[in-house]
Design a protein around this motif. Structure first.
Motif, PDB file in Angstrom:
ATOM      1  N   LEU A 113       0.807  -1.058   0.079  1.00 28.84           N
ATOM      2  CA  LEU A 113       0.094   0.013  -0.068  1.00 28.84           C
ATOM      3  C   LEU A 113       0.978   1.208  -0.028  1.00 28.84           C
ATOM      4  CD1 LEU A 113      -2.918   1.151   0.346  1.00 28.84           C
ATOM      5  CD2 LEU A 113      -2.590   0.941   2.691  1.00 28.84           C
ATOM      6  N   LEU A 114       0.634   2.405  -0.922  1.00 26.65           N
ATOM      7  CA  LEU A 114       1.456   3.324  -1.210  1.00 26.65           C
ATOM      8  C   LEU A 114       0.774   4.615  -0.714  1.00 26.65           C
ATOM      9  CD1 LEU A 114       3.199   2.448  -4.787  1.00 26.65           C
ATOM     10  CD2 LEU A 114       3.899   1.808  -2.343  1.00 26.65           C
ATOM     11  N   ALA A 115       1.440   5.614  -0.271  1.00 27.36           N
ATOM     12  CA  ALA A 115       0.819   6.972   0.078  1.00 27.36           C
ATOM     13  C   ALA A 115       1.009   7.663  -1.467  1.00 27.36           C
ATOM     14  CB  ALA A 115       1.698   7.656   1.203  1.00 27.36           C
ATOM     15  N   PRO A 116       0.543   8.706  -1.534  1.00 27.98           N
ATOM     16  CA  PRO A 116       0.627   9.627  -2.912  1.00 27.98           C
ATOM     17  C   PRO A 116       2.041   9.836  -3.210  1.00 27.98           C
ATOM     18  CG  PRO A 116      -1.451  10.166  -1.753  1.00 27.98           C
ATOM     19  CD  PRO A 116      -0.638   9.310  -0.802  1.00 27.98           C
ATOM     20  N   GLU A 117       2.754  10.495  -2.245  1.00 27.72           N
ATOM     21  CA  GLU A 117       3.932  10.910  -2.439  1.00 27.72           C
ATOM     22  C   GLU A 117       5.095   9.671  -2.819  1.00 27.72           C
ATOM     23  OE1 GLU A 117       3.608  10.601   2.127  1.00 27.72           O
ATOM     24  OE2 GLU A 117       2.382  11.115   0.206  1.00 27.72           O
ATOM     25  N   GLN A 118       4.836   8.609  -2.505  1.00 25.63           N
ATOM     26  CA  GLN A 118       5.554   7.305  -2.926  1.00 25.63           C
ATOM     27  C   GLN A 118       5.309   6.885  -4.518  1.00 25.63           C
ATOM     28  OE1 GLN A 118       4.012   4.882   0.568  1.00 25.63           O
ATOM     29  NE2 GLN A 118       6.193   4.332   0.580  1.00 25.63           N
ATOM     30  N   VAL A 119       4.283   7.376  -4.849  1.00 26.61           N
ATOM     31  CA  VAL A 119       3.900   6.708  -6.222  1.00 26.61           C
ATOM     32  C   VAL A 119       4.742   7.101  -7.477  1.00 26.61           C
ATOM     33  CG1 VAL A 119       1.973   6.807  -8.101  1.00 26.61           C
ATOM     34  CG2 VAL A 119       1.390   6.625  -5.730  1.00 26.61           C
ATOM     35  N   PRO A 120       5.371   8.205  -7.333  1.00 25.35           N
ATOM     36  CA  PRO A 120       6.280   8.533  -8.558  1.00 25.35           C
ATOM     37  C   PRO A 120       7.721   7.654  -8.574  1.00 25.35           C
ATOM     38  CG  PRO A 120       5.470  10.807  -7.762  1.00 25.35           C
ATOM     39  CD  PRO A 120       5.075   9.678  -6.802  1.00 25.35           C
ATOM     40  N   ASP A 121       7.821   7.283  -7.302  1.00 25.55           N
ATOM     41  CA  ASP A 121       9.089   6.313  -7.167  1.00 25.55           C
ATOM     42  C   ASP A 121       8.814   5.042  -8.094  1.00 25.55           C
ATOM     43  OD1 ASP A 121      10.251   7.996  -5.470  1.00 25.55           O
ATOM     44  OD2 ASP A 121       9.519   6.994  -3.639  1.00 25.55           O
ATOM     45  N   TYR A 122       7.478   4.806  -8.512  1.00 23.80           N
ATOM     46  CA  TYR A 122       7.193   3.405  -9.068  1.00 23.80           C
ATOM     47  C   TYR A 122       6.996   3.752 -10.443  1.00 23.80           C
ATOM     48  CZ  TYR A 122       7.017   1.273  -4.366  1.00 23.80           C
ATOM     49  OH  TYR A 122       7.508   0.852  -3.231  1.00 23.80           O
ATOM     50  N   CYS A 123       6.091   4.989 -10.772  1.00 26.51           N
ATOM     51  CA  CYS A 123       6.014   5.322 -11.991  1.00 26.51           C
ATOM     52  C   CYS A 123       6.036   7.124 -12.193  1.00 26.51           C
ATOM     53  CB  CYS A 123       4.621   4.968 -12.375  1.00 26.51           C
ATOM     54  SG  CYS A 123       4.160   5.513 -14.231  1.00 26.51           S
ATOM     55  N   ALA A 124       7.222   7.275 -12.715  1.00 25.64           N
ATOM     56  CA  ALA A 124       7.513   8.741 -12.522  1.00 25.64           C
ATOM     57  C   ALA A 124       6.617   9.756 -13.585  1.00 25.64           C
ATOM     58  CB  ALA A 124       9.114   9.214 -13.130  1.00 25.64           C
ATOM     59  N   CYS A 299      -1.421  11.227 -15.529  1.00 24.93           N
ATOM     60  CA  CYS A 299       0.050  10.869 -15.911  1.00 24.93           C
ATOM     61  C   CYS A 299       0.549  11.892 -16.926  1.00 24.93           C
ATOM     62  CB  CYS A 299       0.060   9.498 -16.511  1.00 24.93           C
ATOM     63  SG  CYS A 299       1.727   8.986 -16.699  1.00 24.93           S
ATOM     64  N   ASP A 300       1.673  12.502 -16.796  1.00 24.25           N
ATOM     65  CA  ASP A 300       2.048  13.659 -17.624  1.00 24.25           C
ATOM     66  C   ASP A 300       2.858  12.946 -18.806  1.00 24.25           C
ATOM     67  OD1 ASP A 300       4.714  12.640 -16.950  1.00 24.25           O
ATOM     68  OD2 ASP A 300       4.943  14.699 -15.879  1.00 24.25           O
ATOM     69  N   TYR A 301       2.930  11.837 -19.064  1.00 19.51           N
ATOM     70  CA  TYR A 301       3.541  11.211 -20.358  1.00 19.51           C
ATOM     71  C   TYR A 301       2.471  11.476 -21.546  1.00 19.51           C
ATOM     72  CZ  TYR A 301       6.160   7.879 -17.320  1.00 19.51           C
ATOM     73  OH  TYR A 301       6.888   7.528 -16.545  1.00 19.51           O
ATOM     74  N   PHE A 302       1.135  11.706 -21.273  1.00 21.77           N
ATOM     75  CA  PHE A 302       0.235  11.654 -22.393  1.00 21.77           C
ATOM     76  C   PHE A 302      -0.241  13.213 -22.512  1.00 21.77           C
ATOM     77  CE2 PHE A 302       0.135   7.596 -20.293  1.00 21.77           C
ATOM     78  CZ  PHE A 302       0.624   6.666 -21.415  1.00 21.77           C
ATOM     79  N   GLY A 303       0.583  13.968 -22.983  1.00 21.94           N
ATOM     80  CA  GLY A 303       0.073  15.502 -23.291  1.00 21.94           C
ATOM     81  C   GLY A 303      -0.416  15.546 -24.833  1.00 21.94           C
TER      82      GLY A 303
END
Length: 388
Positions: A113-124, A299-303
């Motif tokens: 279980l991840l907190a929001p601030e941990q998520v970019p460590d798994y998907c930037a 997700c900012d990949y998809f602009g």
């Protein structure tokens, strides 16, 4: 025991292989070419992050096969264990994820279980400000469905399975309430159009209800059209990124090669339920635009610079609670149908269960007692919540 398997997708082939591996004489009948139903158009996801015990158990029982597929079958299926990342964007969904992590731990899965601030460590690329919680399992991932299908097909043939493509099951023969064979038509049909058997397996995917009706059985399995795109994102997606799902909308993506991504999701209130013999295998342009737009929300990949490469459509075989029917419905007639998009990943365990139902009189690999079709008459539905 002589068994006829109806359906040449991954579930049918895994069942045929498991039966033959235990000594059964097996004929598999596929109306078209192998995998031409749902398997050929699957995304290939393999995960333990489900919301019900039986789906987690099917995943865990299948995982050893996926992780050792090349050693077992001699085929590299491009299995990439980059994980699955499940995103909650409301407090209600976050609370559900927390309960699911407890369930998955009880069954033996390693989900975090991840907190929001941990998520970019798994998907930037994911914006943590859009997320209330997330879960991640490092042993989840995805594989190439076509290669896996070929692996099971080759292994089944080596075990003596008689695979007949271009051969449609047109009827199920019953004697005293027991399945004793099938009528067939096409390239592999004998001159009298009949294949005698001690048992019949329904693994017909989107055609499951049609085959079941031949045995006088009504199952609530309907084909639903789903679409997928391959895009060049505005910012390349690393190949190490997990398969990521926004649980609020079913929007999802996974890395492809060279920075590309596969994106998808189903956003309509009413499902599209076409004739499986005649439906559009192309993607819809309006859906494609919405899909990229929805992925760009979290997700900012998809602009705006995202460019479409190709796309396709296929069919899920869906039940009202997004769980399969796995049972011996009448003596000698076993059904493994209605996987609702999860048939590929659960095929190894399902094949073993089908063999156990017929050869042992009951399942031991996974307890599938909750997957009987009578649950729909009782109103005792299971409701898988993590559907993409």
């Amino acid at each position: 025991m002589r068994v006829v398997v109806g359906g040449g997708g991954i579930v049918g082939l895994a069942s045929a292989y498991a039966l033959a591996d235990r000594g059964a004489e097996v004929v598999l009948c596929e109306r078209d070419s192998l995998g031409n139903g749902s398997t050929a158009r699957a995304l290939g996801g393999i995960r333990c992050q489900f919301s019900t015990a039986v789906n987690v158990d099917l995943s865990l029982a299948s995982r050893p096969v996926w992780e050792s597929f090349e050693d077992r079958f001699g085929v590299d299926i491009a299995f990439r264990q980059t994980g699955y990342l499940m995103l909650a964007r409301t407090e209600e969904t976050a609370a559900g994820l927390e309960r699911q992590v407890d369930l998955q731990h009880e069954r033996g899965a390693e989900t975090e279980l991840l907190a929001p601030e941990q998520v970019p460590d798994y998907c930037a690329g994911v914006d943590p400000d859009t997320v209330t919680a997330a879960t991640y399992n490092p042993r989840d991932g995805f594989a190439d469905p076509y290669l896996a299908l070929q692996g099971f097909a080759d292994a089944a043939r080596e075990q003596g399975v008689d695979i007949r493509t271009g051969t449609a099951v047109t009827g199920v023969r019953l004697e005293d309430g027991r399945a004793v064979g099938v009528d067939v038509a096409g390239d592999g049909a004998p001159s009298d159009g009949h294949l005698a058997a001690d048992a019949v397996v329904n693994a017909a995917g989107p055609w499951a209800a049609e085959l079941a009706a031949m045995a006088g059985i009504d199952v609530p399995v309907e084909p639903q059209r789903r679409q997928a795109l391959v895009v060049d994102p505005e910012r390349p997606v690393p190949e190490t990124d997990p398969l990521t799902i926004d649980l609020e909308t079913s929007s999802h993506f996974r890395p492809e090669r060279d920075g590309a991504a596969v994106v998808g999701g189903y956003f309509d209130d009413e499902p599209e339920t076409p004739d499986p013999d005649s439906f559009s295998e192309s993607f819809d342009v309006a859906w494609a635009a919405e899909t990229v737009e929805r992925a760009g929300v979290y997700c900012d990949y998809f602009g705006d610079g995202t460019r479409l490469k190709r796309g396709w459509a296929g069919l899920y075989a869906v039940t009202p609670d997004h769980h399969p029917i796995v049972e011996e419905s009448i003596p000698g007639f076993v059904q493994a149908v209605g996987f609702s998009g999860h048939g590929f990943q659960h095929a190894p365990a399902t094949g073993q269960v089908v063999a156990e139902l017929l050869l042992d009189g009951g399942a031991s690999t996974v307890d599938v007692s909750d997957l009987g079709s009578d649950r729909f008459d009782r109103g005792d539905l299971l409701h898988e919540r993590n559907v993409a």
